[in-house]
Design an enzyme around this catalytic site. Sequence first.
Site: not given
Length: 427
Positions: A11, A13, A200, A204
């Site tokens: 829990c 952002t 990152d 993706k």
Amino acid sequence: MESFKVGIVGCGTVGGGVVKLLLENAKVIERRIGKKVEIAFVADKEIEKVKRLGIPEEKIFDDGFKALSKECDVVVELIGGTTIAKEIILKAIEKGRHVVTANKALLAESGEELFKKARERGVSLKFEASVGGGIPVIKALREGLSGNRIKRIYGIINGTANYILTEMTEKGVDFETALKKAQELGYAEADPTLDVEGFDAAHKIAILSTLSFGRWVRTENVFVRGIREITPLDIELAAEFGYRVKLLAISKVVDGKLEVRVHPTMIPEEHILSSVNGVFNACLIEGDFVGETLYYGMGAGERPTASAVVADIVDIAMGNTYDVPEELFSDDEKLEIKAPDDFISSFYLRFTAVDRPGVLAKISKVLGDYGISIKMALQKSINVNGGVPVVMTTHPAPKRKVQEAINRIDSFDVILSPTFVCMIEEL
């Protein structure tokens, strides 16, 4: 009204955003799907933070594994990382629960194993939020473009890097200054390595490539370079040549092989991707029948990413529990990944040389010896590390040949520092 129960593990952002969305838009969701979506539990070590979101104490756990003992229809994994998160997902699948995750690193590294387990257990593993935040690019590939052979993907899919390059372009500041501002505004982490070094974006594009080209693509299959070496001078000179610099994620089939790469790329100023600035993301996908399609929006943050997570929850609640194609698990011959040395591209080359007659001719001769044709060349009368920048763009050439030529040129005593290389994509 029938209930659909959601368990949330993590829990932070995004997890907090999911809780808020499910509570604030409960009536909207019910009206659209004809079911009451209820939060069965929220697991997070910071219990007080969860309480402040309005979750009853009996639904709060400080341990995700303990929380899985509570009945639910779908488990949402939002803790991140590739260790505990993987164990949580596997445990949920074992219990016969559908899973939603935003964990691009885990999917790029262990997607094949996780999806295989989900298929064997007859549950769905959804991951819209793993790429592009609130942009529905996964859904576009799996549904809207499902009748097309995908030809190529170009993505600006890391908001941090895009913000930094935008600051450098619009304000003429250096990398460190732009990074510091990004950190002050909360766009960059204290340790920005994953973003600015391209990893990152590599996670993706590996996911998008897997969905598009019929074979598992992992992070190690992706050629990756970051943006730290980009200077304001490179951005200025790119503009003189008619380009803008973007950290571009690329996936395309060339000569029957798949190229998957992430690196600073010069693209034409007039192309629509050049106008994607700040923390925004965009993904251009070309299909053989539909042609070029573009997906644009906020690529990260609490609300956009929560929107994508809830979209997956709603899909499952409505019975859309499809999974990755079975063909991905077969042993049939798959598309081969092209080695980086075999990439063919135009290049921007910045040499730092002693300011004396004949240097440009000497560099040009070596490039010619390796079959590399010069498109444009210029020399700037400014001091850089005690020398002057000699800048060239080339016609398309094999990356291997370009690197061999640069290695030879950099050995000359008139070259004062390693040559900077940037690929050009004409789009």
